[in-house]
Design a protein around this motif. Structure first.
Motif, PDB file in Angstrom:
ATOM      1  N   TYR A 284       0.842  -1.185   0.000  1.00  0.00           N
ATOM      2  CA  TYR A 284       0.000   0.000   0.000  1.00  0.00           C
ATOM      3  C   TYR A 284       0.880   1.239   0.000  1.00  0.00           C
ATOM      4  O   TYR A 284       1.901   1.281   0.691  1.00  0.00           O
ATOM      5  CB  TYR A 284      -0.886   0.026   1.254  1.00  0.00           C
ATOM      6  CG  TYR A 284      -2.226  -0.631   1.111  1.00  0.00           C
ATOM      7  CD1 TYR A 284      -2.385  -1.796   0.370  1.00  0.00           C
ATOM      8  CD2 TYR A 284      -3.352  -0.085   1.716  1.00  0.00           C
ATOM      9  CE1 TYR A 284      -3.622  -2.400   0.257  1.00  0.00           C
ATOM     10  CE2 TYR A 284      -4.587  -0.687   1.616  1.00  0.00           C
ATOM     11  CZ  TYR A 284      -4.715  -1.851   0.882  1.00  0.00           C
ATOM     12  OH  TYR A 284      -5.937  -2.455   0.766  1.00  0.00           O
ATOM     13  N   ARG A 285       0.445   2.233  -0.747  1.00  0.00           N
ATOM     14  CA  ARG A 285       1.065   3.551  -0.663  1.00  0.00           C
ATOM     15  C   ARG A 285       0.233   4.380   0.303  1.00  0.00           C
ATOM     16  O   ARG A 285      -0.965   4.572   0.104  1.00  0.00           O
ATOM     17  CB  ARG A 285       1.151   4.209  -2.032  1.00  0.00           C
ATOM     18  CG  ARG A 285       2.038   3.451  -3.004  1.00  0.00           C
ATOM     19  CD  ARG A 285       2.548   4.345  -4.113  1.00  0.00           C
ATOM     20  NE  ARG A 285       3.480   5.357  -3.603  1.00  0.00           N
ATOM     21  CZ  ARG A 285       4.786   5.155  -3.416  1.00  0.00           C
ATOM     22  NH1 ARG A 285       5.318   3.966  -3.675  1.00  0.00           N
ATOM     23  NH2 ARG A 285       5.550   6.125  -2.978  1.00  0.00           N
ATOM     24  N   VAL A 286       0.880   4.860   1.354  1.00  0.00           N
ATOM     25  CA  VAL A 286       0.188   5.601   2.399  1.00  0.00           C
ATOM     26  C   VAL A 286       0.861   6.956   2.582  1.00  0.00           C
ATOM     27  O   VAL A 286       2.024   7.156   2.201  1.00  0.00           O
ATOM     28  CB  VAL A 286       0.187   4.829   3.738  1.00  0.00           C
ATOM     29  CG1 VAL A 286      -0.517   3.493   3.586  1.00  0.00           C
ATOM     30  CG2 VAL A 286       1.624   4.607   4.233  1.00  0.00           C
ATOM     31  N   GLU A 287       0.124   7.868   3.169  1.00  0.00           N
ATOM     32  CA  GLU A 287       0.657   9.165   3.558  1.00  0.00           C
ATOM     33  C   GLU A 287       0.762   9.214   5.071  1.00  0.00           C
ATOM     34  O   GLU A 287      -0.093   8.657   5.776  1.00  0.00           O
ATOM     35  CB  GLU A 287      -0.249  10.287   3.054  1.00  0.00           C
ATOM     36  CG  GLU A 287      -0.304  10.388   1.539  1.00  0.00           C
ATOM     37  CD  GLU A 287      -1.219  11.499   1.058  1.00  0.00           C
ATOM     38  OE1 GLU A 287      -1.095  11.906  -0.102  1.00  0.00           O
ATOM     39  OE2 GLU A 287      -2.068  11.963   1.870  1.00  0.00           O
ATOM     40  N   PHE A 288       1.820   9.862   5.558  1.00  0.00           N
ATOM     41  CA  PHE A 288       2.028   9.887   6.999  1.00  0.00           C
ATOM     42  C   PHE A 288       2.691  11.191   7.419  1.00  0.00           C
ATOM     43  O   PHE A 288       3.348  11.879   6.622  1.00  0.00           O
ATOM     44  CB  PHE A 288       2.911   8.709   7.442  1.00  0.00           C
ATOM     45  CG  PHE A 288       4.328   8.778   6.958  1.00  0.00           C
ATOM     46  CD1 PHE A 288       5.310   9.426   7.707  1.00  0.00           C
ATOM     47  CD2 PHE A 288       4.698   8.217   5.743  1.00  0.00           C
ATOM     48  CE1 PHE A 288       6.617   9.503   7.261  1.00  0.00           C
ATOM     49  CE2 PHE A 288       6.006   8.284   5.295  1.00  0.00           C
ATOM     50  CZ  PHE A 288       6.964   8.931   6.045  1.00  0.00           C
ATOM     51  N   ILE A 289       2.504  11.521   8.699  1.00  0.00           N
ATOM     52  CA  ILE A 289       3.270  12.560   9.379  1.00  0.00           C
ATOM     53  C   ILE A 289       3.773  11.954  10.677  1.00  0.00           C
ATOM     54  O   ILE A 289       3.180  11.016  11.219  1.00  0.00           O
ATOM     55  CB  ILE A 289       2.431  13.821   9.667  1.00  0.00           C
ATOM     56  CG1 ILE A 289       1.195  13.469  10.498  1.00  0.00           C
ATOM     57  CG2 ILE A 289       2.053  14.523   8.380  1.00  0.00           C
ATOM     58  CD1 ILE A 289       0.389  14.689  10.923  1.00  0.00           C
TER      59      ILE A 289
END
Length: 454
Positions: A284-289
């Motif tokens: 999965y391609r995810v976005e994170f901070i």
């Protein structure tokens, strides 16, 4: 008589596989352990002592009661076996690098008034977010090594320590303080750290173990990775004190915005990463901070690194994770955490192939020993299959209508069973055309396993 029983069965290979555990038993108990372990592996049905003896062709053994005593009264330590198994697993599968373990609890559905530790718990298999199901049974806390097996192409959860967690009612009736799951996890993690001095240990858990007390108690010895609530109270570190600062030292600095508020902040810059073995085993391609903070609850504080994740495609809801190693990278934290999902596979496989929930003991000591032994047997079978794979003997079962990408535990236990049955009699073939006679014990074993397969 004991020597004759062991010789008649003929499964000599099991003694070599279990050699690391030999010192934990006396000689008479060891001979019976070999027979019971072989029976537990080859038995296709319930994992009772009687079914193990029947699977080994010993249904007419006059000293059958001595096999029951191995579990309900003989002197041996399950903790010693757990340590031996853990060190063996690490030496074979994780000779270097961080050792990643998982902690989770599971319910063994059991009924019976004579089972003292039985309680009523939420059934995690039959329940869902909107449907609560209660069940009677025993609650177990399992510690597993989460290690990738190259010949399977995925991470396996390999149990090495399983602890019985009786209900609060059980403790109250006996005048004892009730020990929560987090208390038992703390003791188990510190014990594991003692077993592997000098190695970096990373423990991944679900939200049930995201306790400030637990994290603070073990963070100097074990790196903890867990889920984090989106409304957790996060603070900056306190400002340095000066010589003129009056009053008690502050434990926290300014409060940070909650993770839920950060999701709604359009000014935040999100990073992107590809995480393998996410839901469904896919990448999965995810976005994170990510950032560091003090997780604070009145009276308790622990420093953490948080990782807030969202899916740009909207396939899952935003989630947050924590790590007690402030220097860990967000991608590493996510990669470590997704290994935890293999533990659910292990729980299902032990029920399906090793008969968890089919035992019939009611003695307190036998109950406390049987399930941990069967869980540990999952890891022993995997280690044996790992050795056999080097010789090319583990192959995935395939048919014209079903193809496997790689071997699973069903293939591993089938290979080990084949070795147990074939090694004493058929590996050294006689001259071509010579008739081979099947020993009576093996003949009875094969018939019993075929006739009592249900």
């Amino acid at each position: 008589m004991e020597e004759e029983v062991g010789d008649d069965v003929g499964f000599s290979g099991i003694a070599g596989w279990l050699a690391p555990f030999r010192a934990a038993f006396t000689a008479p108990t060891w001979r019976r352990v070999l027979i019971l372990t072989s029976g537990a592996i080859v038995s296709p049905g319930r994992r009772t002592v009687c079914s193990a003896l029947r699977a080994m062709g010993l249904d007419d053994a006059a000293d059958f009661s001595s096999f029951h005593r191995v579990l309900n009264c003989n002197r041996w330590s399950a903790l010693v076996l757990a340590r031996t198994l853990f060190v063996w697993l690490v030496a074979v599968l994780v000779p270097d690098g961080p050792v990643i373990i998982g902690i989770d609890d599971t319910l063994e559905r059991r009924t019976g008034r004579r089972i003292a530790a039985r309680g009523i718990y939420r059934d995690p298999v039959r329940s869902s977010h909107g449907h609560f199901v209660k069940a009677s049974g025993l609650r177990w806390q399992a510690f597993m090594l989460l290690a990738p097996l190259s010949w399977t192409g995925r991470v396996w959860g390999l149990p090495f320590l399983t602890v019985l967690c009786p209900s609060e009612r059980y403790a109250r009736e006996r005048g004892r303080p009730h020990r929560k799951l987090t208390d038992r996890a703390r003791q188990g993690l510190l014990l594991v750290a003692r077993w592997l001095p000098g190695r970096r240990i990373i423990a991944v858990t679900d939200s049930s173990y995201a306790s400030i007390d637990l994290l603070d108690a073990v963070r100097d010895r074990v790196c903890m990775v867990s889920r984090l609530r989106l409304d957790a109270r996060l603070f900056d570190p306190p400002s340095p004190r000066t010589a003129r600062t009056l009053g008690r030292p502050r434990r926290t600095g300014e409060r940070q915005p909650s993770l839920a508020n950060r999701l709604e902040n359009p000014a935040i810059q999100w990073s992107e990463a590809a995480i393998g073995a996410w839901y469904g085993g896919q990448e999965y391609r995810v976005e994170f901070i990510s950032g560091t903070a003090l997780w604070h609850h009145p009276g308790r504080t622990v420093p953490i690194r948080y990782v807030l994740v969202r899916d740009p495609a909207g396939r899952f809801r935003p989630q947050a994770f924590l790590c007690t190693d402030l220097a860990a990278s967000p991608v590493d934290i996510l990669t470590w955490f997704v290994r935890r999902w293999s533990m659910e596979v292990t729980f299902a496989e032990t029920r399906r192939h090793l008969g968890i929930e089919t035992q019939r003991q009611w003695s307190d000591l036998a109950i406390a020993r049987t399930t941990p032994v069967l869980m540990g047997l999952f890891s022993v079978i995997t280690l044996v299959a790992n050795d056999l794979q080097k010789q090319g003997r583990v192959r995935p079962a395939a048919t014209a209508w079903y193809r496997k990408e790689g071997p699973t535990f069903s293939d591993a236990i089938a290979t080990v069973r084949r070795e147990l049955w074939a090694a004493p009699y058929f590996h050294t073939s006689a001259s071509k055309g010579e008739q081979q006679k099947i020993p009576r014990a093996l003949f009875n074993s094969l018939l019993n396993n075929a006739c009592y397969a249900a």
